[in-house]
Design an enzyme around this catalytic site. Structure first.
Site, PDB file in Angstrom:
ATOM      1  N   CYS A   2     -14.551 -53.674  -5.453  1.00 26.88           N
ATOM      2  CA  CYS A   2     -14.560 -54.651  -4.358  1.00 26.88           C
ATOM      3  C   CYS A   2     -13.666 -55.820  -4.747  1.00 26.88           C
ATOM      4  O   CYS A   2     -13.172 -55.898  -5.863  1.00 26.88           O
ATOM      5  CB  CYS A   2     -15.982 -55.151  -4.118  1.00 26.88           C
ATOM      6  SG  CYS A   2     -17.161 -53.862  -3.773  1.00 26.88           S
ATOM      7  N   ARG A  27      -8.433 -53.336  -2.644  1.00 25.89           N
ATOM      8  CA  ARG A  27      -9.606 -53.094  -3.505  1.00 25.89           C
ATOM      9  C   ARG A  27     -10.767 -52.472  -2.727  1.00 25.89           C
ATOM     10  O   ARG A  27     -11.761 -52.058  -3.304  1.00 25.89           O
ATOM     11  CB  ARG A  27     -10.051 -54.403  -4.166  1.00 25.89           C
ATOM     12  CG  ARG A  27      -9.000 -55.056  -5.053  1.00 25.89           C
ATOM     13  CD  ARG A  27      -9.459 -56.376  -5.608  1.00 25.89           C
ATOM     14  NE  ARG A  27     -10.550 -56.222  -6.532  1.00 25.89           N
ATOM     15  CZ  ARG A  27     -10.387 -56.003  -7.855  1.00 25.89           C
ATOM     16  NH1 ARG A  27      -9.163 -55.923  -8.355  1.00 25.89           N
ATOM     17  NH2 ARG A  27     -11.421 -55.857  -8.644  1.00 25.89           N
ATOM     18  N   TRP A  77     -15.850 -51.939  -1.200  1.00 24.96           N
ATOM     19  CA  TRP A  77     -15.735 -50.485  -1.310  1.00 24.96           C
ATOM     20  C   TRP A  77     -17.142 -50.033  -1.657  1.00 24.96           C
ATOM     21  O   TRP A  77     -17.666 -50.357  -2.724  1.00 24.96           O
ATOM     22  CB  TRP A  77     -14.742 -50.084  -2.394  1.00 24.96           C
ATOM     23  CG  TRP A  77     -14.508 -48.613  -2.470  1.00 24.96           C
ATOM     24  CD1 TRP A  77     -13.822 -47.844  -1.574  1.00 24.96           C
ATOM     25  CD2 TRP A  77     -14.979 -47.710  -3.484  1.00 24.96           C
ATOM     26  NE1 TRP A  77     -13.811 -46.530  -1.981  1.00 24.96           N
ATOM     27  CE2 TRP A  77     -14.518 -46.410  -3.135  1.00 24.96           C
ATOM     28  CE3 TRP A  77     -15.710 -47.857  -4.634  1.00 24.96           C
ATOM     29  CZ2 TRP A  77     -14.787 -45.278  -3.909  1.00 24.96           C
ATOM     30  CZ3 TRP A  77     -15.986 -46.745  -5.414  1.00 24.96           C
ATOM     31  CH2 TRP A  77     -15.521 -45.464  -5.046  1.00 24.96           C
ATOM     32  N   ASN A 103     -18.755 -57.861  -7.366  1.00 26.74           N
ATOM     33  CA  ASN A 103     -17.953 -56.662  -7.622  1.00 26.74           C
ATOM     34  C   ASN A 103     -18.530 -56.017  -8.867  1.00 26.74           C
ATOM     35  O   ASN A 103     -18.688 -56.675  -9.892  1.00 26.74           O
ATOM     36  CB  ASN A 103     -16.477 -56.994  -7.846  1.00 26.74           C
ATOM     37  CG  ASN A 103     -15.693 -55.747  -8.251  1.00 26.74           C
ATOM     38  OD1 ASN A 103     -15.992 -54.648  -7.795  1.00 26.74           O
ATOM     39  ND2 ASN A 103     -14.718 -55.905  -9.132  1.00 26.74           N
ATOM     40  N   GLY A 104     -18.864 -54.716  -8.779  1.00 31.08           N
ATOM     41  CA  GLY A 104     -19.362 -53.990  -9.953  1.00 31.08           C
ATOM     42  C   GLY A 104     -20.625 -53.223  -9.613  1.00 31.08           C
ATOM     43  O   GLY A 104     -20.925 -52.958  -8.448  1.00 31.08           O
ATOM     44  N   GLU A 486       0.585 -33.623  -8.723  1.00 30.87           N
ATOM     45  CA  GLU A 486       0.745 -35.000  -8.219  1.00 30.87           C
ATOM     46  C   GLU A 486       1.240 -34.987  -6.775  1.00 30.87           C
ATOM     47  O   GLU A 486       0.768 -35.766  -5.946  1.00 30.87           O
ATOM     48  CB  GLU A 486       1.705 -35.773  -9.118  1.00 30.87           C
ATOM     49  CG  GLU A 486       2.101 -37.148  -8.624  1.00 30.87           C
ATOM     50  CD  GLU A 486       0.920 -38.100  -8.404  1.00 30.87           C
ATOM     51  OE1 GLU A 486      -0.201 -37.804  -8.874  1.00 30.87           O
ATOM     52  OE2 GLU A 486       1.128 -39.125  -7.730  1.00 30.87           O
ATOM     53  N   LYS A 490      -0.792 -36.784  -3.755  1.00 30.01           N
ATOM     54  CA  LYS A 490      -0.172 -37.798  -2.892  1.00 30.01           C
ATOM     55  C   LYS A 490      -0.379 -37.432  -1.429  1.00 30.01           C
ATOM     56  O   LYS A 490      -0.743 -38.237  -0.597  1.00 30.01           O
ATOM     57  CB  LYS A 490       1.321 -37.868  -3.165  1.00 30.01           C
ATOM     58  CG  LYS A 490       1.985 -38.948  -3.936  1.00 30.01           C
ATOM     59  CD  LYS A 490       1.497 -40.323  -3.997  1.00 30.01           C
ATOM     60  CE  LYS A 490       0.243 -40.677  -4.718  1.00 30.01           C
ATOM     61  NZ  LYS A 490      -0.067 -40.641  -6.042  1.00 30.01           N
ATOM     62  N   GLU A 493      -4.195 -37.542  -0.337  1.00 29.44           N
ATOM     63  CA  GLU A 493      -4.918 -38.831  -0.352  1.00 29.44           C
ATOM     64  C   GLU A 493      -4.423 -39.777   0.746  1.00 29.44           C
ATOM     65  O   GLU A 493      -5.157 -40.679   1.152  1.00 29.44           O
ATOM     66  CB  GLU A 493      -4.830 -39.505  -1.712  1.00 29.44           C
ATOM     67  CG  GLU A 493      -3.477 -40.065  -2.097  1.00 29.44           C
ATOM     68  CD  GLU A 493      -3.549 -40.866  -3.397  1.00 29.44           C
ATOM     69  OE1 GLU A 493      -4.559 -41.532  -3.640  1.00 29.44           O
ATOM     70  OE2 GLU A 493      -2.577 -40.812  -4.158  1.00 29.44           O
ATOM     71  N   HIS A 509      -2.999 -14.512  -8.852  1.00 31.31           N
ATOM     72  CA  HIS A 509      -4.347 -14.216  -9.354  1.00 31.31           C
ATOM     73  C   HIS A 509      -5.438 -14.747  -8.429  1.00 31.31           C
ATOM     74  O   HIS A 509      -6.543 -15.038  -8.865  1.00 31.31           O
ATOM     75  CB  HIS A 509      -4.503 -14.789 -10.771  1.00 31.31           C
ATOM     76  CG  HIS A 509      -3.557 -14.184 -11.742  1.00 31.31           C
ATOM     77  ND1 HIS A 509      -3.668 -12.903 -12.218  1.00 31.31           N
ATOM     78  CD2 HIS A 509      -2.407 -14.675 -12.290  1.00 31.31           C
ATOM     79  CE1 HIS A 509      -2.669 -12.627 -13.035  1.00 31.31           C
ATOM     80  NE2 HIS A 509      -1.896 -13.690 -13.096  1.00 31.31           N
ATOM     81  N   LYS A 609      -8.017 -49.006  -4.724  1.00 32.31           N
ATOM     82  CA  LYS A 609      -6.898 -49.001  -5.663  1.00 32.31           C
ATOM     83  C   LYS A 609      -7.356 -48.712  -7.089  1.00 32.31           C
ATOM     84  O   LYS A 609      -6.642 -48.096  -7.849  1.00 32.31           O
ATOM     85  CB  LYS A 609      -6.174 -50.343  -5.630  1.00 32.31           C
ATOM     86  CG  LYS A 609      -4.926 -50.392  -6.478  1.00 32.31           C
ATOM     87  CD  LYS A 609      -3.913 -49.333  -6.046  1.00 32.31           C
ATOM     88  CE  LYS A 609      -2.724 -49.292  -6.947  1.00 32.31           C
ATOM     89  NZ  LYS A 609      -1.850 -48.132  -6.661  1.00 32.31           N
TER      90      LYS A 609
END
Ligand code: AGP
Length: 614
Positions: A2, A27, A77, A103-104, A486, A490, A493, A509, A609
């Site tokens: 957050c 955030r 968040w 935040n946390g 990657e 990208k 997301e 396979h 982020k």
């Protein structure tokens, strides 16, 4: 993760708080809120969803809300409790006199919550944060001092917490608390600020004080006192705030992500100028002596998450090739819970753009406890990872605002290439002329990145053609397997399209069962690689299943092959360095597809982020 802000001064506090939250939106954006201490009573305004919704709420009452001098704000968040209005911060005490943003994660909140409920405190949310509010309020009712109450309360809390706390009986101060979650104090003229991160202070504060864990700051309009959790005064140095407003502006680009993609050539140029100023001299890694770094080391473990984990996968290939040392790569969230061989002869490299990723921090603390030497690669030299490491190699990529990592990934790759070269030089694991040749090739990279970016129109056309597909496969071999992973990350997301990366040799396979005309396949083909012909065969197999093929390759002749729907050209370079180039078209492909779909490119749903919870 957050974002929290605080302000005490003569400017319009709601404007200052909202502007700070705007610059912290990366955030989290599940809800937002502010608490204003206005003429003796604390008013709280909250809104679900994006920050703009809070602007709308305030617009409805702004005429009523006087410009007051004290306030705190929050952008969320969601961790404990859904993204609802009840769970939005700030949270208030039952008597409405105390407000707090957090935040946390408070790990022992259930026990404390039960005790507080026994005492008659009422809870109105599912958050862990509300426990802190009522605990501080309970202490305040016993001691009558906000500072003393906060000190008594934080010594009972376990976990990670950055708080801003204010009480209507003490309108001259805001108390900021830091434990295992970032928090800084901004110093202005006749006003002071508190924020989770520097972007909230840009264009406001002139100096900043970085709080360390287990510290609190009593922030007044003209005075800041820092203490530890025992109440002892701590002397802290204020540092100039060097970030210019331009660093957090889009500079004319539609999104921060596109701006940051286009910053990559200059960022790599900057790293090379600093660390490879003369190809005839050893690589220079700010204060890191490769001989000291690797003395007594028999193996390397690289620990990271997400995009940083893909950089780790490239590093493994590169370090084993150039430094001839065994390297393992582990997702931090897996490393924490599995047996490992980490010991005093292990060099553990932690890679984290934010330096605040909880999984990575926990894993590094575990590795350090096992005796390992820790090297951290991070873009935030003021972050928590620095305190977990013996040595730090900064990425020097500048603030990365967009949630999707782009420039920081390329900066990680370049830092890791230079680290491997530095170790190879010190250990003489490669002939000097080979090292010289590799260095010369690295110096060509910025111009090659610019060449790809100048052809972004082709990539945009490709994105238009493929934006309607619901699934993608990315395939590659060798060092570019990480590029495939990657590229898939990208795309998924920021566009919410299902995309998965595979080792091309693995497709037959099982995953090949997925292929049909509705499943485009992105293939990386690097000539001169020992797997180039194999990749061509894999493309034939894909084509035989009617899947549409997009090649990323320096080989223009591929455009003559009917099996390729599109060939995204990149300049030639050695295979070992090709992830630096392959990555650019894949970033742009993801960006343009997401933009075509109208996605929130810089703030994709459900993401933040930096993930500061395990
Ligand atoms: C990358 O685009 C994502 N935003 C995410 O995977 C990120 O790389 C991951 O959370 C690790 O973050 P860090 O590098 O800050 O530790």
């Amino acid at each position: 993760m957050c974002g929290i802000v605080g302000y005490i001064g003569n400017n319009a506090v709601e404007e200052v708080l909202l502007d700070g939250l705007k610059n912290l939106e990366y955030r989290g954006y599940d809800s937002a809120g502010v608490a204003l201490n206005d003429n003796g009573s604390i008013d709280v305004f909250r809104a679900e969803g994006k920050l703009n919704n809070l602007y709308d709420v305030l617009a409805g009452v702004r005429a009523r809300v006087h410009h007051s001098g004290q306030g705190i704000g929050h952008i969320r968040w969601a961790t404990h409790g859904g993204a609802t209005l009840d769970n939005a911060h700030p949270h208030k005490s039952n008597d409405g006199k105390l407000a707090l943003v957090h935040n946390g994660i408070i790990e022992n909140f259930e026990t404390l919550k039960a005790q507080l409920q026994q005492k008659g405190y009422h809870f109105f949310s599912q958050t862990d944060t509300e426990t802190a509010v009522h605990l501080i309020d309970d202490e305040y009712k016993q001691c009558g001092s906000l500072e003393a109450a906060v000190i008594r309360a934080v010594n009972q809390l376990k976990g990670a917490f950055a708080f801003c706390i204010m009480h209507q009986n003490e309108p001259d101060k805001i108390i900021a608390v830091r434990k295992n979650a970032p928090l800084i104090v901004g110093l202005g003229h006749d006003e002071n600020f508190i924020a989770s991160d520097i972007p909230a202070l840009v264009g406001k504060a002139e100096k900043i004080i970085y709080l360390d864990d287990n510290e609190l700051a009593i922030v007044r309009q003209n005075d800041v006192t820092v203490k530890n959790f025992n109440g002892q005064v701590i002397s802290k140095r204020a540092e100039p705030l060097s970030l210019e407003p331009e660093a957090i502006s889009k500079r004319g680009y539609k999104h921060f992500m596109l701006k940051e993609i286009n910053e990559q050539p200059d960022i790599i140029r900057g790293q090379l100028a600093l660390r490879l100023p003369d190809v005839n001299r050893p690589v220079v890694l700010e204060g890191i002596n490769p001989a000291v770094l690797t003395a007594g080391i028999r193996r390397v473990e690289i620990i990271a998450c997400g995009t940083s984990l893909h950089a780790a996968a490239v590093a493994r290939y590169v370090m084993e090739s150039l430094c001839r040392i065994p390297v393992s790569v582990e997702a931090a969230s897996e490393y924490i819970y599995q047996p490992h061989l980490t010991d005093a002869q292990t060099l553990v490299v932690g890679i984290s753009q934010s330096g605040e990723t909880a999984d990575t921090l926990t894993a590094l603390k575990q590795a350090r406890a096992a005796g390992a030497r820790i090297l951290a690669l991070t873009n935030r030299e003021d972050s928590s990872i620095v305190r977990c490491a013996d040595m730090v190699l900064p990425l020097k990529a500048g603030i990365e605002v967009s949630v999707a990592a782009t420039k920081s990934y390329t900066a990680q790759l370049m830092s890791l290439y230079l680290l491997a070269l530095s170790i190879a030089e010190a250990g003489k694991t490669l002939p000097a002329e080979e090292i010289l040749s590799l260095k010369r090739e690295l110096l060509q990279i910025p111009a090659k990145l610019e060449e790809i970016l100048s052809n972004s129109g082709e990539i945009q056309q490709c994105a238009l053609k493929f934006s309607s597909f619901k699934n993608f496969v990315f395939m590659a071999r060798g060092v570019n397997l990480a590029s495939a992973l990657e590229g898939a990350l990208k795309l998924k997301e920021i566009s919410y399209i299902n995309a998965n990366g595979y080792a091309a040799g693995e497709l037959k396979h099982g995953p090949i069962a997925l292929l049909d005309e509705h499943m485009p396949v992105v293939a990386v083909l690097i000539p001169g690689s020992q797997t180039y012909d194999k990749m061509l065969s894999n493309c034939e197999e894909v084509y035989a299943r009617k899947a549409r093929l997009i090649a990323v390759s320096p080989v223009e002749d591929l455009r003559q092959k009917a099996m390729f729907d599109t060939v995204l050209l990149i300049p030639h370079c050695r295979e070992i360095f090709s992830p630096l180039l392959v990555n650019i078209p894949l970033q742009l492909l993801a960006y343009y597809i997401a933009d075509n779909l109208g996605r929130e490119v810089d703030q994709p749903r459900n993401l933040a982020k930096s993930v500061t919870v395990e």
